[in-house]
Design an enzyme around this catalytic site. Structure first.
Site, PDB file in Angstrom:
ATOM      1  CB  CYS A  23       5.851  10.239  32.597  1.00  0.00           C
ATOM      2  SG  CYS A  23       4.961   8.723  32.146  1.00  0.00           S
ATOM      3  CG  HIS A  62       4.400  11.061  28.577  1.00  0.00           C
ATOM      4  ND1 HIS A  62       5.521  10.755  29.303  1.00  0.00           N
ATOM      5  CD2 HIS A  62       4.387  12.409  28.452  1.00  0.00           C
ATOM      6  CE1 HIS A  62       6.179  11.877  29.585  1.00  0.00           C
ATOM      7  NE2 HIS A  62       5.501  12.891  29.084  1.00  0.00           N
ATOM      8  CG  HIS A  88       6.578  16.082  30.582  1.00  0.00           C
ATOM      9  ND1 HIS A  88       6.921  15.248  29.539  1.00  0.00           N
ATOM     10  CD2 HIS A  88       6.947  17.322  30.176  1.00  0.00           C
ATOM     11  CE1 HIS A  88       7.458  15.966  28.549  1.00  0.00           C
ATOM     12  NE2 HIS A  88       7.476  17.220  28.920  1.00  0.00           N
TER      13      HIS A  88
END
Length: 171
Positions: free
Chosen positions: A72, A126, A142
């Protein structure tokens, strides 16, 4: 992008055909308007257009290489780096980077920071980039290790809202 190309072509064509130093005012005005339209364009739009070209690149832990995949933060840092913007390489570093933005004020190109997959552990794990805003619906791009297993577009749904920690502007 089209306006940039048009502006470049217009400028080259115009100045290659002008023989005197005097430029008619109507051309100066047109050139100024085109330049202003391009400079006022939302900076996040080009960033997201570029990011979307990578949809489908697989997830790869600890990678920021589009040839083999992204994690990510590798994806987010790669996208920003392409535009000469320094961004952290680790999702946890986004907590202290950029300018904080309230979720209701995010813009295209802002970074959303989430917990890891365990939302009870309130530690950044994340990140994604705001790709679209339609009313109260936010969509972000993402690199996910989940079901999509790669670069994908996702709506800020209840699952991600429960993991949301912070939004930051890197632009």
């Amino acid at each position: 992008m089209k306006k940039s190309l048009l502006l470049c072509c217009f400028t080259l064509l115009f100045f290659s055909t002008v023989k005197s130093q005097t430029v008619p005012q109507k051309y100066k005005d047109l050139l100024q308007k085109l330049s202003k339209d391009i400079s006022e364009k939302d900076p996040g739009t080009n960033l997201i257009s570029f990011a979307k070209t990578m949809i489908g690149i697989p997830y790869r832990y600890a990678s920021s290489n589009p040839s083999i995949g992204f994690d990510c933060s590798g994806f987010v840092s790669y996208v920003f780096k392409n535009f000469g913007i320094s961004a952290p390489r680790s999702s946890s570093e986004f907590i202290v980077s950029g300018t904080p933005v309230k979720l209701e004020n995010v813009k295209i190109g802002d970074v959303l920071v989430f917990t890891g997959s365990n939302r009870r552990v309130r530690r950044a794990g994340h990140v994604g980039i705001v790709a679209a805003i339609k009313g109260d619906t936010i969509q972000f791009i993402h690199s996910s290790s989940g079901k999509a297993n790669g670069v994908t577009l996702t709506t800020l749904n209840p699952y991600y809202k429960s993991r949301f920690m912070k939004a930051v502007s890197m632009l």
